[in-house]
Design an enzyme around this catalytic site. Structure first.
Site, short mmCIF file in Angstrom:
data_model
loop_
_atom_site.label_atom_id
_atom_site.label_comp_id
_atom_site.label_asym_id
_atom_site.label_seq_id
_atom_site.Cartn_x
_atom_site.Cartn_y
_atom_site.Cartn_z
N LYS A 266 0.85 -1.19 0.00
CA LYS A 266 0.00 0.00 0.00
C LYS A 266 0.88 1.23 0.00
O LYS A 266 1.71 1.41 0.89
CB LYS A 266 -0.90 -0.02 1.24
CG LYS A 266 -1.64 1.30 1.50
CD LYS A 266 -2.53 1.24 2.75
CE LYS A 266 -3.11 2.62 3.09
NZ LYS A 266 -3.93 2.62 4.32
N ASP A 271 -2.40 10.22 3.76
CA ASP A 271 -3.79 9.84 3.97
C ASP A 271 -4.48 10.87 4.86
O ASP A 271 -4.38 10.81 6.09
CB ASP A 271 -3.85 8.44 4.61
CG ASP A 271 -5.30 7.97 4.82
OD1 ASP A 271 -6.21 8.62 4.28
OD2 ASP A 271 -5.48 6.96 5.52
N LYS A 278 -9.64 13.06 8.45
CA LYS A 278 -9.14 12.66 9.76
C LYS A 278 -9.00 13.88 10.65
O LYS A 278 -8.84 14.99 10.15
CB LYS A 278 -7.75 12.02 9.59
CG LYS A 278 -7.76 10.63 8.98
CD LYS A 278 -6.36 10.06 8.93
CE LYS A 278 -6.32 8.69 8.30
NZ LYS A 278 -7.00 7.64 9.10
N ASP A 348 -12.01 7.18 4.03
CA ASP A 348 -10.79 6.93 4.80
C ASP A 348 -10.41 5.44 4.79
O ASP A 348 -9.34 5.07 5.25
CB ASP A 348 -10.98 7.42 6.24
CG ASP A 348 -9.66 7.62 6.97
OD1 ASP A 348 -8.60 7.58 6.30
OD2 ASP A 348 -9.69 7.81 8.20
N GLU A 350 -9.32 3.75 2.37
CA GLU A 350 -8.82 3.86 0.99
C GLU A 350 -7.76 2.80 0.68
O GLU A 350 -7.54 2.47 -0.48
CB GLU A 350 -8.25 5.26 0.75
CG GLU A 350 -6.79 5.50 1.20
CD GLU A 350 -6.57 5.31 2.69
OE1 GLU A 350 -7.54 5.43 3.46
OE2 GLU A 350 -5.42 5.02 3.10
N ARG A 352 -7.63 -0.46 1.16
CA ARG A 352 -8.18 -1.66 0.51
C ARG A 352 -8.58 -1.36 -0.93
O ARG A 352 -8.59 -2.25 -1.77
CB ARG A 352 -9.35 -2.19 1.36
CG ARG A 352 -10.48 -1.23 1.51
CD ARG A 352 -11.37 -1.56 2.70
NE ARG A 352 -10.80 -1.14 3.98
CZ ARG A 352 -11.37 -1.36 5.15
NH1 ARG A 352 -12.52 -1.99 5.23
NH2 ARG A 352 -10.79 -0.95 6.26
N1 BES Z 1 -4.03 4.48 7.06
C1 BES Z 1 -5.17 4.27 7.86
C2 BES Z 1 -4.93 3.28 8.99
C3 BES Z 1 -4.07 3.78 10.11
C4 BES Z 1 -4.56 4.69 11.03
C5 BES Z 1 -2.80 3.27 10.28
C6 BES Z 1 -3.76 5.11 12.07
C7 BES Z 1 -2.02 3.67 11.33
C8 BES Z 1 -2.49 4.60 12.22
C9 BES Z 1 -6.32 3.73 7.02
O1 BES Z 1 -6.36 4.21 5.73
C10 BES Z 1 -7.58 4.14 7.68
O2 BES Z 1 -7.82 5.31 7.77
N2 BES Z 1 -8.34 3.17 8.16
C11 BES Z 1 -9.56 3.44 8.82
C12 BES Z 1 -10.56 2.40 8.35
C13 BES Z 1 -11.97 2.69 8.80
C14 BES Z 1 -12.49 3.95 8.13
C15 BES Z 1 -12.84 1.51 8.44
C16 BES Z 1 -9.30 3.31 10.32
O3 BES Z 1 -8.52 2.46 10.75
O4 BES Z 1 -9.88 4.11 11.06
ZN ZN Z 2 -4.61 4.80 4.90
MN MN Z 3 -7.42 6.03 5.60
#
Ligand code: BES
Ligand code: ZN
Ligand code: MN
Length: 494
Positions: A266, A271, A278, A348, A350, A352
């Site tokens: 990835k 992000d 966020k 968010d 994104e 996947r």
């Molecule tokens: N890149 C983030 C995951 C992440 C967050 C990694 C904080 C390390 C620290 C990912 O893209 C994301 O935002 N995931 C969301 C998924 C949710 C919206 C289902 C998450 O984990 O909140």
């Molecule tokens: Zn991410």
């Molecule tokens: Mn994200």
């Protein structure tokens, strides 16, 4: 840093610093005894005085000990623990590195015969020690006006005897190759997102192909991605002025007819969350959301250095996730490269989306096995903390090999279930699936989403959200899980 094996007699060896490890509860090791004898009991005298007890992490630097050739003698405590863990050993090596970094000596010799780590032999202990030394010598100061002083230490010799010499030499060569990959992964991870965007990662891959003739690189741009129908990847990228890139790196180390291993990373170079923005605090750390991609290019570099006798394809799926008037809205529906439709309920989620099209794209390589690496879910940090990567997949044999490799490399992962009962959480009233699975089991439902695009080959997924970088005062990329992956690939060549 150069790592070399040395079998000379410790007492006649000319070296800047001789490092001797001492256990707190075991009799003096052969190394310590020989230095003690040559110095006319200088060591026993110091030990008897009680200043140095051999407590874990304790160091004592001595200068010009009569009877030995080393300029300095560094005593290091291993503690009482009869069963020395990887973690305890790493702390000791960290203490050694901290002292060596501050010295004017150009070389050091490690005599660590007392360092008996639980369940490890001389080869594996050497790998761990070299890896740890290298880890603590990493610097990222290219944006500082005042640079961290470059350590004068250039060479570390590992003391060996005739029985261990060959194993230690092999361990050092492997550790050196792997740490070059780890360094690349860390540097790209630490690079800010205004520099490290998708096209920058493509340039890095092209640069690597210039340095190593066994590597070839292909970069797919927006136009080609549209033609391929990579609409999920494009949907993530469309809010950003930075165009997406699908970067394919091919290393041929075996006959062309051999099926390749594929690593997929990835590469969200930043992000923001997109329209599902966020919160501000800590958002800077989302520059690390390309650590999966950085792991893939770092692993390619390590494989090239190791000249592994396998075929290996590394794919980085790269985009920047931004809010804008062109950005994907919650509720938008896209048709992925696989033909399956996805309702993007949360912009968010994104990772996947950029991965699913790449998982379809790589079917053309007829992979022997695929491992994707992604900073995919915050939920993984809730489940496993920041020490252990999450591991899922569709092939238990592959998963077990990865778990074992993680143990051996001290870069551990832990399996989470992908039972099909979780799949229902992805149901959408309007499309084949949604891109989120609700509040519970977030790491698992993300894995479920990916599994729907990875049916054509043995596949495993590493969620490295907690392990790819550290937060706080010592913020920085860790280079994980390059050690795990390289151990897995090395194991394939046995
Ligand atoms: N890149 C983030 C995951 C992440 C967050 C990694 C904080 C390390 C620290 C990912 O893209 C994301 O935002 N995931 C969301 C998924 C949710 C919206 C289902 C998450 O984990 O909140
Ligand atoms: Zn991410
Ligand atoms: Mn994200």
């Amino acid at each position: 840093m150069e790592f070399l094996v040395n079998t000379q007699n410790l007492t006649t060896l000319s070296t800047g610093t001789l490092v001797l490890a001492l256990s707190q509860d075991k009799p003096l090791s052969a190394n310590v005894q020989s230095v003690d004898q040559a110095s006319n009991g200088a060591l026993s005298k110091i030990l008897a005085r009680g200043d140095f007890t051999g407590k874990a992490g304790q160091t004592l630097l001595l200068q010009d000990i009569a009877g030995i050739q080393a300029e300095r003698l560094l005593l290091v405590g291993l503690g009482k623990d009869d069963e020395l863990s990887d973690h305890a050993a790493r702390k000791t090596i960290k203490a050694i590195t901290a002292v060596l970094k501050g010295l004017a000596a150009k070389d050091a010799t490690l005599a660590l015969d007392a360092l008996a780590i639980k369940q490890r032999n001389a080869y594996s202990i050497t790998r761990l020690v070299a890896d740890t030394l290298h880890h603590y010598l990493y610097r990222f100061d290219q944006f500082k006006s005042e640079k961290t002083p470059v350590p004068t230490l250039l060479k570390v010799q590992f003391h060996a005897n005739t029985a261990t010499q060959k194993d230690i030499d092999r361990a050092l060569k492997q550790a050196t190759a792997i740490s070059k990959g780890v360094d690349l992964t860390r540097t790209l991870g630490d690079m800010p997102a205004n520099i490290c965007h998708p096209s920058y990662l493509a340039e890095q891959a092209e640069q690597l192909a210039k340095e190593y003739s066994a590597l070839s690189v292909e970069v797919l741009d927006e136009k080609e991605l549209k033609k391929l129908g990579a609409n999920a990847l494009l949907a993530v990228a469309q809010g950003s002025d930075q165009p997406p890139r699908l970067i394919i790196m091919k290393y041929q180390g075996a006959a062309a007819s051999e099926q390749p291993y594929v690593l997929l990373g990835k590469g969200i170079t930043f992000d923001t969350g997109g329209i599902c923005l966020k919160p501000g605090p800590g958002m800077d750390e989302m520059k690390y959301d390309m650590c999966g991609a950085a792991t893939v290019i770092g692993s390619m570099k390590a494989a090239l250095e190791l000249q592994l006798p396998i075929n290996l394809i590394g794919v980085m799926t790269c985009a920047e996730n931004m809010p804008s008037s062109n950005a994907t809205r919650p509720g938008d529906i896209v048709t992925t490269m696989s033909g399956q439709t996805v309702e993007i309920l949360n912009t968010d989620a994104e990772g996947r989306l950029v991965l699913c099209d790449a998982l379809t794209y790589i079917e053309r390589f007829k992979p022997k096995a695929v491992v994707d690496i992604a900073t995919l879910t915050g939920a993984c940090m809730v489940a496993l903390g920041t020490q252990t990567s999450g591991l899922m997949g569709n092939d238990q044999n592959l998963i077990e090999q990865l778990l074992k490799a993680g143990n051996n490399a001290d870069d551990r992962a832990w399996q989470l279930p992908l039972f099909d009962v979780y799949q229902e959480q992805l149901d959408s009233p309007f499309a084949d699936m949604g891109n989120i699975g609700g509040r519970f089991g977030g790491t698992i439902t993300a894995g479920c989403f990916l599994s729907r695009f990875a049916k054509a080959y043995p596949w495993a997924h590493l969620d490295v959200a907690g392990t790819a970088w550290t937060s706080g005062e010592k913020k920085g990329a860790t280079g994980r899980p390059v050690p795990l992956l390289m151990q897995y690939l090395l194991d394939q060549t046995l």
